[in-house]
Scaffold this motif. Sequence first.
Motif, PDB file in Angstrom:
ATOM      1  N   PHE A  53      -1.571   5.974  10.090  1.00  0.00           N
ATOM      2  CA  PHE A  53      -1.138   4.730  10.734  1.00  0.00           C
ATOM      3  C   PHE A  53      -1.918   3.580  10.094  1.00  0.00           C
ATOM      4  O   PHE A  53      -3.004   3.216  10.530  1.00  0.00           O
ATOM      5  CB  PHE A  53      -1.421   4.809  12.239  1.00  0.00           C
ATOM      6  CG  PHE A  53      -0.792   3.689  13.016  1.00  0.00           C
ATOM      7  CD1 PHE A  53       0.567   3.678  13.269  1.00  0.00           C
ATOM      8  CD2 PHE A  53      -1.563   2.647  13.507  1.00  0.00           C
ATOM      9  CE1 PHE A  53       1.143   2.643  13.998  1.00  0.00           C
ATOM     10  CE2 PHE A  53      -0.998   1.614  14.236  1.00  0.00           C
ATOM     11  CZ  PHE A  53       0.358   1.623  14.478  1.00  0.00           C
ATOM     12  N   GLY A  54      -1.345   3.007   9.028  1.00  0.00           N
ATOM     13  CA  GLY A  54      -2.104   2.089   8.184  1.00  0.00           C
ATOM     14  C   GLY A  54      -1.883   0.623   8.444  1.00  0.00           C
ATOM     15  O   GLY A  54      -2.222  -0.211   7.590  1.00  0.00           O
ATOM     16  N   ILE A  55      -1.312   0.257   9.605  1.00  0.00           N
ATOM     17  CA  ILE A  55      -0.990  -1.142   9.843  1.00  0.00           C
ATOM     18  C   ILE A  55      -2.248  -2.009   9.877  1.00  0.00           C
ATOM     19  O   ILE A  55      -2.285  -3.094   9.297  1.00  0.00           O
ATOM     20  CB  ILE A  55      -0.193  -1.294  11.164  1.00  0.00           C
ATOM     21  CG1 ILE A  55       1.213  -0.709  10.975  1.00  0.00           C
ATOM     22  CG2 ILE A  55      -0.090  -2.756  11.576  1.00  0.00           C
ATOM     23  CD1 ILE A  55       2.074  -0.784  12.203  1.00  0.00           C
ATOM     24  N   MET A  56      -3.293  -1.542  10.548  1.00  0.00           N
ATOM     25  CA  MET A  56      -4.515  -2.343  10.634  1.00  0.00           C
ATOM     26  C   MET A  56      -5.208  -2.422   9.275  1.00  0.00           C
ATOM     27  O   MET A  56      -5.774  -3.460   8.919  1.00  0.00           O
ATOM     28  CB  MET A  56      -5.463  -1.757  11.680  1.00  0.00           C
ATOM     29  CG  MET A  56      -4.923  -1.787  13.097  1.00  0.00           C
ATOM     30  SD  MET A  56      -4.271  -3.408  13.583  1.00  0.00           S
ATOM     31  CE  MET A  56      -5.751  -4.423  13.472  1.00  0.00           C
ATOM     32  N   ALA A  57      -5.157  -1.344   8.514  1.00  0.00           N
ATOM     33  CA  ALA A  57      -5.738  -1.379   7.164  1.00  0.00           C
ATOM     34  C   ALA A  57      -5.012  -2.395   6.295  1.00  0.00           C
ATOM     35  O   ALA A  57      -5.627  -3.081   5.477  1.00  0.00           O
ATOM     36  CB  ALA A  57      -5.667   0.014   6.533  1.00  0.00           C
ATOM     37  N   ARG A 107       0.829  -1.203   0.000  1.00  0.00           N
ATOM     38  CA  ARG A 107       0.000   0.000   0.000  1.00  0.00           C
ATOM     39  C   ARG A 107       0.868   1.260   0.000  1.00  0.00           C
ATOM     40  O   ARG A 107       0.507   2.271  -0.605  1.00  0.00           O
ATOM     41  CB  ARG A 107      -0.941  -0.019   1.202  1.00  0.00           C
ATOM     42  CG  ARG A 107      -1.890  -1.222   1.183  1.00  0.00           C
ATOM     43  CD  ARG A 107      -2.805  -1.271   2.400  1.00  0.00           C
ATOM     44  NE  ARG A 107      -3.812  -0.219   2.327  1.00  0.00           N
ATOM     45  CZ  ARG A 107      -3.875   0.814   3.163  1.00  0.00           C
ATOM     46  NH1 ARG A 107      -2.997   0.932   4.137  1.00  0.00           N
ATOM     47  NH2 ARG A 107      -4.819   1.717   3.038  1.00  0.00           N
ATOM     48  N   MET A 108       2.023   1.199   0.658  1.00  0.00           N
ATOM     49  CA  MET A 108       2.948   2.336   0.625  1.00  0.00           C
ATOM     50  C   MET A 108       3.399   2.627  -0.799  1.00  0.00           C
ATOM     51  O   MET A 108       3.366   3.770  -1.264  1.00  0.00           O
ATOM     52  CB  MET A 108       4.193   2.030   1.469  1.00  0.00           C
ATOM     53  CG  MET A 108       3.995   1.969   2.956  1.00  0.00           C
ATOM     54  SD  MET A 108       5.594   1.587   3.726  1.00  0.00           S
ATOM     55  CE  MET A 108       5.052   1.107   5.371  1.00  0.00           C
ATOM     56  N   HIS A 109       3.846   1.575  -1.500  1.00  0.00           N
ATOM     57  CA  HIS A 109       4.444   1.764  -2.812  1.00  0.00           C
ATOM     58  C   HIS A 109       3.399   1.995  -3.903  1.00  0.00           C
ATOM     59  O   HIS A 109       3.751   2.361  -5.029  1.00  0.00           O
ATOM     60  CB  HIS A 109       5.331   0.563  -3.159  1.00  0.00           C
ATOM     61  CG  HIS A 109       6.587   0.518  -2.354  1.00  0.00           C
ATOM     62  ND1 HIS A 109       6.630   0.034  -1.068  1.00  0.00           N
ATOM     63  CD2 HIS A 109       7.855   0.929  -2.645  1.00  0.00           C
ATOM     64  CE1 HIS A 109       7.867   0.138  -0.607  1.00  0.00           C
ATOM     65  NE2 HIS A 109       8.621   0.673  -1.533  1.00  0.00           N
TER      66      HIS A 109
END
Length: 292
Positions: A112-116, A103-105
């Motif tokens: 804070f997208g860890i849970m997503a 998702r970053m790339h």
Amino acid sequence: MKRIVRILTVNSVREIFKYKSFTLLILLLIILDRVMHRYVKAGPDLDLAKIKTLGLGASAWVYNELPGIIRSLLSDYRSVLVLAALFMLKELISMWPSSDMRRMHRRERQGFGIMAALFSLRWSQVLWDAVAVGSLCLVLGTWTLLSFAASRAVWSATGSSSALVLLAGLLFLIAPVGLGGLSYSSKLAVISHGGFAEKLSLFFLLFTNWKVFWASWIFFLLRVLIESVFVALIPAAVLLFVESFWVRIILASLLVAPVYSFLKMASFKFFLEIYKDKPLVAEEYRRYFSEM
């Protein structure tokens, strides 16, 4: 070469600070600290003279008794449960971060997208990863059996404990490739399109494509060396020997979190560089490659 070095260093560090990922490591360090202080005895006494006499005895145990122990373990139903638990741990420490970095790339990550990243995973992706890891285990298992047979033949002929050195060397040769396979499997699994067989064909380039094999072997050998020192040995010593709980956690976190995060990010970028000419990967990360 300059482009690869820049991608694996400057770009990796920049995106770690940008996205502030892997804070879950702090919680894991606290749990590890509690486990180590409860079950691990610090500062064990070493009898060096005794260690020097273990060579022949260790060889006899490895070549005569260990195969029977392994057969017994493989026939025990509980081994299946252990393997399943290990696979789920692999999903936690590899596939979940891979989903986050995907998702970053793709420039889809916000805040804070860890849970997503966790909720974006699909069971079909987990199933594909299981097949890829199982295939990797077959390859590694075959190499291990051949290595064991070769070193056992040397031991039977010479009676020398140097056969164990041969076995260790042969296993060392395949270890970086094994780590590379575990890394690539999760990164291919989270790609949102592409068929089951198409992804497997890309995965097996690790063994069928000379360029992918050697580049991966060198990169993951370096990663093993760095990770062993900065993520395992030094933090473990800190957790064991520093008395203050908060000092232990802060020191270990300052060591583990940046280094582990950097290695994860660099591994993802290395994967993209290795597979950039493959349509499936190029399409998935089209925006990233265009910006590069």
